[in-house]
Design an enzyme around this catalytic site. Structure first.
Site, mmCIF file in Angstrom:
data_model
loop_
_atom_site.group_PDB
_atom_site.id
_atom_site.type_symbol
_atom_site.label_atom_id
_atom_site.label_comp_id
_atom_site.label_asym_id
_atom_site.label_seq_id
_atom_site.Cartn_x
_atom_site.Cartn_y
_atom_site.Cartn_z
ATOM 1 N NE ARG A 372 7.747 2.307 -26.216
ATOM 2 C CZ ARG A 372 8.767 1.851 -27.416
ATOM 3 N NH1 ARG A 372 8.965 1.255 -28.459
ATOM 4 N NH2 ARG A 372 10.102 1.968 -27.139
ATOM 5 C CB VAL A 373 1.511 -3.461 -28.544
ATOM 6 C CG1 VAL A 373 1.615 -2.342 -29.205
ATOM 7 C CG2 VAL A 373 2.916 -4.589 -29.023
#
Ligand code: ATP
Ligand code: MG
Length: 524
Positions: A372-373
């Site tokens: 997600r990052v």
């Protein structure tokens, strides 16, 4: 009359003060020692009475130098989690308070060592001569002290670096059934940190002794122990040790992070940790909840993983990247512990047993994995091609299931499938052979340019090797920018494609002898 009374009161007060002073100086010389008694001992747990002032999580000492942590504080007795071999303990044994919480030695001396969660050496060396000890449980850095994840943590695994990139300070879960290559991914990532200024901590919780020995041997053989600490509890030891192991390992890692270093920590695995905690909680008669886990099971993992972060530059700019591992049963990612950890972490790498059986190693299921990052931290040159590849791969996976039924395919579909197969072949990678960033970029550029599509599948490993080797033939400025992963100019890209095309020339025109009877490919 009042004068006499005042005088008397004054004299009395003076007397009291003198008495108090004498008591204080006596206590200072001879501190009061609280000693309790063991009431009963069960698997990894002791009940103790006679310590009315003991604090929560205070360290207690039992005969034989065994430590314990005060866990359940009731009025009449306390429940203590034992940290070591407890079979010699008996009812009536003396228990002493220490007045401190559990801590571990930290600092540079821990690097290169194999220790237990109490910091005692398990390798041949002397006990670590650390100048500092720090508590195993610490509050996570505050929000304002954290910075965004901006630097990639290169794993050296093509499939992860290209499609599910991890950033320094990220928490990425590795989950899969047993024997699907979870540990190998984590160990390969540690091996790839050689020369990259990232310290590593490998925390083995409740693993088989043979697997831990294999992991340590691999780290030693590749010179990775020079920057790694290994914290080990084995399956047959007290569950209390398994419970504290990840916290102790995190403290060792965290100390390096607050010194401004980049650190990577692997928890192998948190399923065993959750089980150890469940065992302790049930023995301590805490109320069981879902799957018999105690109510605070989410909290024990979230407070552990919250300690991983990227600190802002005012705080030293260090980072702690966490790779927790979870073992699933029959690929059930909706079981209690996997769902908890999926929601705590910033993404997951899902390992598929069917890919493993087919020899598609590492068996990462790209469709079910996400970071997600990490995308924000990915090197520009890789990010530019990763989008295309992900899309092509997703299309391929969708169409592949049609192709399996022997349906007649039109030219476009056939092309998508052939391209997807080449991507899959390129993402395969043996253990302990990390691929440098420059070679990854060259490979991904060639893949996205569809240079491999005409090459027989059987020749793919050789063709891949040839393309990777062209890095040495490129001119120096280009080599430098590949090593740094900076965005490629049109000319640079063209130069890579040109050289790669040349390298692949000998493979073209060969007939794909294995086409059709490649077992693994046709079954997929
Ligand atoms: P466990 O559930 O027992 O902890 P695991 O999921 O951690 O297993 P590993 O021990 O990492 O799995 O790997 C299982 C086996 O697969 C090992 O024998 C390992 O050597 C092999 N293996 C893993 N990855 C690869 C790879 N990329 N190439 C070849 N073999 C591999
Ligand atoms: Mg394993």
């Amino acid at each position: 009359m009042t004068d006499t009374r005042d005088g008397l009161r004054h004299a009395l007060n003076q007397g009291f003060d003198a008495l108090e002073e004498a008591r204080e100086s006596f206590e200072a010389r001879m501190p009061v020692r609280e000693v309790g008694r063991v009431i009963s001992v069960s698997t990894g747990i002791a009940r103790v009475s006679g310590l009315p002032n003991v604090g929560y999580e205070e360290l207690l000492v039992f005969p034989g130098g065994i430590f314990g942590i005060a866990f359940n504080l009731d009025e009449q007795e306390i429940g203590v989690v034992l940290l070591g071999e407890y079979r010699h303990l008996q009812a009536g044994d003396e228990v002493q308070r220490t007045g401190r919480v559990m801590d571990v030695p930290v600092g540079e001396t821990m690097i290169g060592r194999v220790v237990d969660p109490l910091g005692r050496p398990l390798d041949e060396g002397h006990p670590p001569q650390a100048s500092r000890r720090m508590p195993i449980e610490r509050t996570a850095p505050a929000i304002m002290d954290r910075a965004a994840v901006s630097v990639p943590l290169q794993t050296g695994l093509k499939v992860i670096d290209a499609l599910i990139p991890i950033g320094r300070g990220q928490r990425e879960l590795i989950l899969g059934d047993r024997q699907t290559g979870k540990t190998s991914i984590a160990i390969d990532t540690i091996l790839n940190q050689r020369g990259k200024d990232v310290f590593c901590v490998y925390c083995a919780i409740g693993q088989r002794t043979a697997s831990v020995a294999k992991a340590v041997a691999t780290l030693q053989a590749h010179g990775a122990m020079e920057y790694t600490t290994v914290v080990v509890t084995e399956g047959n030891q007290a569950p209390g040790l398994a419970y504290i192991a990840p916290y102790a390992a995190t403290t060792i890692a965290e100390h390096l992070m607050t010194d401004g270093q980049d650190v990577l920590i692997v928890y192998d695995d948190l399923t065993q940790h959750a089980r150890a905690y469940r065992e302790l909680s049930l023995l301590l008669r805490r109320p069981p909840g879902r799957e018999a886990f105690p109510g605070d099971i989410f909290y024990i993992h979230s407070r552990l993983l919250e300690r991983a972060t990227h600190l802002r530059s005012e705080e030293g700019g260090g980072s702690l990247t966490a790779l927790p591992i979870i073992e699933t049963e029959a690929q059930d990612i909706s079981a209690y512990i996997p769902t908890n950890l999926i929601s705590i972490t910033d993404g997951q790498i899902f390992l598929s047993p069917s890919l493993f059986e087919l020899g598609m190693l590492p068996a990462v299921d790209v469709g079910k994995s996400v970071s997600r990052v990490g995308g924000k931290a990915q090197r520009k040159a890789l990010r530019e091609v990763a989008g295309d590849l992900k899309l092509a791969y997703a299309q391929f996976e969708e169409l592949e299931s049609f192709a399996r039924f022997g349906a007649r395919l039109d030219e476009e579909t056939r092309r998508v499938i052939e391209h997807g197969r080449r991507i899959r072949a390129c993402l395969k990678q043996p253990e302990a052979q990390p691929v440098p960033l420059a070679e990854q970029i060259v490979l991904m550029v060639a893949l996205s340019e569809q240079l491999f599509d005409e090459i027989p599948l059987a020749k793919m490993p050789e063709a891949e090797g040839r393309v990777r080797s062209i890095v040495a033939d490129l001119d120096e400025p280009l080599r430098d920018s590949l090593a740094a992963g900076t965005s490629l100019s049109e000319a640079q890209r063209a130069s890579i494609i040109e050289t790669a095309r040349g390298a692949l020339q000998p493979f073209l025109g060969e007939k794909d002898e294995d086409a059709g009877d490649d077992q693994s490919e046709s079954r997929l």
